[in-house]
Design a protein around this motif. Structure first.
Motif, PDB file in Angstrom:
ATOM      1  N   VAL A   1      16.327  52.547  12.348  1.00  0.00           N
ATOM      2  CA  VAL A   1      15.349  53.000  11.359  1.00  0.00           C
ATOM      3  C   VAL A   1      13.962  53.130  11.980  1.00  0.00           C
ATOM      4  CG1 VAL A   1      14.214  52.423   9.186  1.00  0.00           C
ATOM      5  CG2 VAL A   1      16.673  52.019   9.452  1.00  0.00           C
ATOM      6  N   LEU A   2      13.599  52.169  12.825  1.00  0.00           N
ATOM      7  CA  LEU A   2      12.252  52.158  13.405  1.00  0.00           C
ATOM      8  C   LEU A   2      12.138  53.012  14.660  1.00  0.00           C
ATOM      9  CD1 LEU A   2      11.496  48.344  12.997  1.00  0.00           C
ATOM     10  CD2 LEU A   2      10.677  50.217  11.555  1.00  0.00           C
ATOM     11  N   GLY A   3      13.284  53.459  15.190  1.00  0.00           N
ATOM     12  CA  GLY A   3      13.246  54.267  16.402  1.00  0.00           C
ATOM     13  C   GLY A   3      12.859  53.487  17.635  1.00  0.00           C
ATOM     14  N   THR A   4      13.248  52.214  17.689  1.00  0.00           N
ATOM     15  CA  THR A   4      12.925  51.368  18.835  1.00  0.00           C
ATOM     16  C   THR A   4      14.173  51.171  19.693  1.00  0.00           C
ATOM     17  OG1 THR A   4      13.363  49.399  17.489  1.00  0.00           O
ATOM     18  CG2 THR A   4      11.083  50.180  17.618  1.00  0.00           C
ATOM     19  N   PRO A   5      14.003  50.856  20.983  1.00  0.00           N
ATOM     20  CA  PRO A   5      15.169  50.686  21.863  1.00  0.00           C
ATOM     21  C   PRO A   5      15.947  49.425  21.525  1.00  0.00           C
ATOM     22  CG  PRO A   5      13.141  50.151  23.032  1.00  0.00           C
ATOM     23  CD  PRO A   5      12.722  50.741  21.718  1.00  0.00           C
ATOM     24  N   TYR A   6      17.240  49.448  21.867  1.00  0.00           N
ATOM     25  CA  TYR A   6      18.105  48.306  21.644  1.00  0.00           C
ATOM     26  C   TYR A   6      19.088  48.227  22.799  1.00  0.00           C
ATOM     27  CZ  TYR A   6      21.046  44.917  19.205  1.00  0.00           C
ATOM     28  OH  TYR A   6      21.737  43.787  18.860  1.00  0.00           O
ATOM     29  N   PRO A   7      19.318  47.052  23.378  1.00  0.00           N
ATOM     30  CA  PRO A   7      20.220  46.950  24.530  1.00  0.00           C
ATOM     31  C   PRO A   7      21.644  47.339  24.176  1.00  0.00           C
ATOM     32  CG  PRO A   7      19.630  44.770  23.701  1.00  0.00           C
ATOM     33  CD  PRO A   7      18.740  45.748  23.002  1.00  0.00           C
ATOM     34  N   ALA A   8      22.358  47.841  25.150  1.00  0.00           N
ATOM     35  CA  ALA A   8      23.744  48.251  24.932  1.00  0.00           C
ATOM     36  C   ALA A   8      24.575  47.065  24.456  1.00  0.00           C
ATOM     37  CB  ALA A   8      24.324  48.813  26.228  1.00  0.00           C
ATOM     38  N   ASP A   9      25.361  47.301  23.396  1.00  0.00           N
ATOM     39  CA  ASP A   9      26.208  46.262  22.819  1.00  0.00           C
ATOM     40  C   ASP A   9      27.464  46.942  22.290  1.00  0.00           C
ATOM     41  OD1 ASP A   9      27.414  44.191  21.403  1.00  0.00           O
ATOM     42  OD2 ASP A   9      25.507  43.351  20.715  1.00  0.00           O
ATOM     43  N   PRO A  10      28.523  47.025  23.117  1.00  0.00           N
ATOM     44  CA  PRO A  10      29.728  47.773  22.714  1.00  0.00           C
ATOM     45  C   PRO A  10      30.354  47.257  21.429  1.00  0.00           C
ATOM     46  CG  PRO A  10      29.774  47.283  25.064  1.00  0.00           C
ATOM     47  CD  PRO A  10      28.614  46.518  24.493  1.00  0.00           C
ATOM     48  N   GLU A  11      30.254  45.959  21.139  1.00  0.00           N
ATOM     49  CA  GLU A  11      30.851  45.424  19.920  1.00  0.00           C
ATOM     50  C   GLU A  11      30.094  45.881  18.678  1.00  0.00           C
ATOM     51  OE1 GLU A  11      32.570  41.142  18.248  1.00  0.00           O
ATOM     52  OE2 GLU A  11      31.030  41.172  19.822  1.00  0.00           O
ATOM     53  N   VAL A  12      28.797  46.082  18.814  1.00  0.00           N
ATOM     54  CA  VAL A  12      27.961  46.476  17.681  1.00  0.00           C
ATOM     55  C   VAL A  12      27.992  47.986  17.449  1.00  0.00           C
ATOM     56  CG1 VAL A  12      25.532  46.665  16.968  1.00  0.00           C
ATOM     57  CG2 VAL A  12      26.424  44.485  17.787  1.00  0.00           C
ATOM     58  N   GLU A  13      28.190  48.753  18.484  1.00  0.00           N
ATOM     59  CA  GLU A  13      28.016  50.202  18.403  1.00  0.00           C
ATOM     60  C   GLU A  13      28.867  50.885  17.333  1.00  0.00           C
ATOM     61  OE1 GLU A  13      25.593  53.195  19.164  1.00  0.00           O
ATOM     62  OE2 GLU A  13      25.471  51.127  19.887  1.00  0.00           O
ATOM     63  N   PRO A  14      30.143  50.516  17.108  1.00  0.00           N
ATOM     64  CA  PRO A  14      30.900  51.174  16.027  1.00  0.00           C
ATOM     65  C   PRO A  14      30.245  51.020  14.658  1.00  0.00           C
ATOM     66  CG  PRO A  14      32.388  49.991  17.475  1.00  0.00           C
ATOM     67  CD  PRO A  14      31.001  49.595  17.879  1.00  0.00           C
ATOM     68  N   TYR A  15      29.651  49.861  14.398  1.00  0.00           N
ATOM     69  CA  TYR A  15      28.960  49.648  13.127  1.00  0.00           C
ATOM     70  C   TYR A  15      27.676  50.484  13.067  1.00  0.00           C
ATOM     71  CZ  TYR A  15      32.101  45.627  12.846  1.00  0.00           C
ATOM     72  OH  TYR A  15      33.213  44.818  12.811  1.00  0.00           O
ATOM     73  N   ALA A  16      26.992  50.569  14.201  1.00  0.00           N
ATOM     74  CA  ALA A  16      25.775  51.379  14.258  1.00  0.00           C
ATOM     75  C   ALA A  16      26.097  52.857  14.021  1.00  0.00           C
ATOM     76  CB  ALA A  16      25.086  51.192  15.605  1.00  0.00           C
ATOM     77  N   GLN A  17      27.213  53.312  14.533  1.00  0.00           N
ATOM     78  CA  GLN A  17      27.607  54.705  14.324  1.00  0.00           C
ATOM     79  C   GLN A  17      27.888  54.979  12.855  1.00  0.00           C
ATOM     80  OE1 GLN A  17      30.883  55.466  16.966  1.00  0.00           O
ATOM     81  NE2 GLN A  17      29.651  55.203  18.819  1.00  0.00           N
ATOM     82  N   GLN A  18      28.492  54.012  12.154  1.00  0.00           N
ATOM     83  CA  GLN A  18      28.723  54.191  10.717  1.00  0.00           C
ATOM     84  C   GLN A  18      27.402  54.217   9.946  1.00  0.00           C
ATOM     85  OE1 GLN A  18      31.557  54.907   9.113  1.00  0.00           O
ATOM     86  NE2 GLN A  18      32.536  55.006  11.135  1.00  0.00           N
ATOM     87  N   LEU A  19      26.445  53.403  10.359  1.00  0.00           N
ATOM     88  CA  LEU A  19      25.139  53.440   9.709  1.00  0.00           C
ATOM     89  C   LEU A  19      24.462  54.784   9.948  1.00  0.00           C
ATOM     90  CD1 LEU A  19      22.847  52.084   8.159  1.00  0.00           C
ATOM     91  CD2 LEU A  19      22.042  51.126  10.329  1.00  0.00           C
ATOM     92  N   ALA A  20      24.535  55.275  11.175  1.00  0.00           N
ATOM     93  CA  ALA A  20      23.952  56.585  11.476  1.00  0.00           C
ATOM     94  C   ALA A  20      24.632  57.673  10.654  1.00  0.00           C
ATOM     95  CB  ALA A  20      24.078  56.871  12.972  1.00  0.00           C
ATOM     96  N   LYS A  21      25.931  57.557  10.450  1.00  0.00           N
ATOM     97  CA  LYS A  21      26.656  58.533   9.635  1.00  0.00           C
ATOM     98  C   LYS A  21      26.172  58.476   8.184  1.00  0.00           C
ATOM     99  CE  LYS A  21      30.960  59.060  10.540  1.00  0.00           C
ATOM    100  NZ  LYS A  21      32.440  58.860  10.629  1.00  0.00           N
ATOM    101  N   PHE A  22      25.926  57.267   7.672  1.00  0.00           N
ATOM    102  CA  PHE A  22      25.387  57.127   6.311  1.00  0.00           C
ATOM    103  C   PHE A  22      24.050  57.850   6.200  1.00  0.00           C
ATOM    104  CE2 PHE A  22      22.253  54.742   3.794  1.00  0.00           C
ATOM    105  CZ  PHE A  22      22.766  54.902   2.522  1.00  0.00           C
ATOM    106  N   PHE A  23      23.162  57.655   7.151  1.00  0.00           N
ATOM    107  CA  PHE A  23      21.854  58.307   7.102  1.00  0.00           C
ATOM    108  C   PHE A  23      21.994  59.828   7.179  1.00  0.00           C
ATOM    109  CE2 PHE A  23      20.030  54.175   8.942  1.00  0.00           C
ATOM    110  CZ  PHE A  23      19.577  53.757   7.702  1.00  0.00           C
TER     111      PHE A  23
END
Length: 246
Positions: free
Chosen positions: A71-93
């Motif tokens: 949401v804030l457009g800030t960097p975040y370290p790579a986290d393969p376990e988190v990324e699938p959830y982040a992709q679903q959030l991006a899809k919601f937006f």
């Protein structure tokens, strides 16, 4: 506070299921340990629910941090376990055509209610065109992650959290300045799963808020209750009997 003030009987079956799965995953090894190291095996079995809970809580925290970074457009370290959830959030937006500059009212904001004595941090206040004739409404959204529960499922006590945030009095800015808390029109949990997501609306009106305050009073009492209480001993058997006054 909600974990203390609200009973969750389903957690008993959940914990028992985790222990059963642990045993069934390798019954021969479990039987061997039962003979050779029963104390250590018992300790491992008892610890299974807490270990799973802690892993799930850690993942949920990382997903929340990733969500705020999106949401804030800030960097975040790579986290393969988190990324699938982040992709679903991006899809919601994307599906809701959210413009972060235009539609986001607040993100990861601490709100307080000094009248009733509580505080908490809300995930997202977001404007969406969900009103009559496409009118924009302010939504208070709380992210929820799970590796097993269906995305369409929500628990009644989750409404307590949303009601508490909705009826907060003030919000804290990053410099600790206080401003009036946002006043959402509607509230929901955004369930994020590795392969799906769902926005589930939950009630947060005055009736839910009153129920939350009951849980708050229960939790406040339990947090402040003593750990020991005085023993009441019978009168000494030595000496004359004690007679009750007429």
């Amino acid at each position: 506070m909600i974990s203390t003030g609200v009973a969750k009987p389903a957690l008993i079956n959940w914990g028992a299921g985790l222990v059963a799965d642990y045993v069934l995953a390798d019954p021969i090894a479990t039987a061997r340990r039962a003979r050779t190291e029963p104390t250590e095996l018992r300790r491992d079995l008892v610890a299974q629910p807490n270990r799973r809970r802690d892993r799930a809580a850690n993942l949920g925290t990382r997903v929340h941090h990733r969500a705020a970074a999106i949401v804030l457009g800030t960097p975040y370290p790579a986290d393969p376990e988190v990324e699938p959830y982040a992709q679903q959030l991006a899809k919601f937006f994307r599906r809701w055509r959210v413009d972060f500059e235009r539609d986001v009212e607040a993100v990861e904001t601490t709100v307080l209610n000094r009248t009733h004595g509580y505080a908490g941090t809300g995930d997202l206040w977001l404007w969406l065109p969900t009103g009559p004739f496409g009118r924009w409404q302010l939504w208070l959204i709380d992210y929820k992650t799970s590796a097993t529960r269906p995305a369409a499922q929500a628990f009644p006590e989750q409404a307590f959290q949303l009601a508490a945030y909705r009826h907060a009095e003030v919000a804290l800015l990053p410099d600790d300045t206080e401003v009036p808390a946002p006043r959402p029109h509607r509230t929901a949990v955004l369930n994020l799963r590795a392969r799906s997501h769902a926005l589930v609306e939950l009630p947060s009106g005055r009736d839910v808020f009153r129920a939350f305050l009951g849980a708050l009073r229960t939790a406040t009492y339990l947090h402040g209750a003593p750990s020991e209480y005085p023993l009441v001993m019978p009168p000494s058997l030595v000496g004359p009997p004690i007679r009750r006054a007429a």
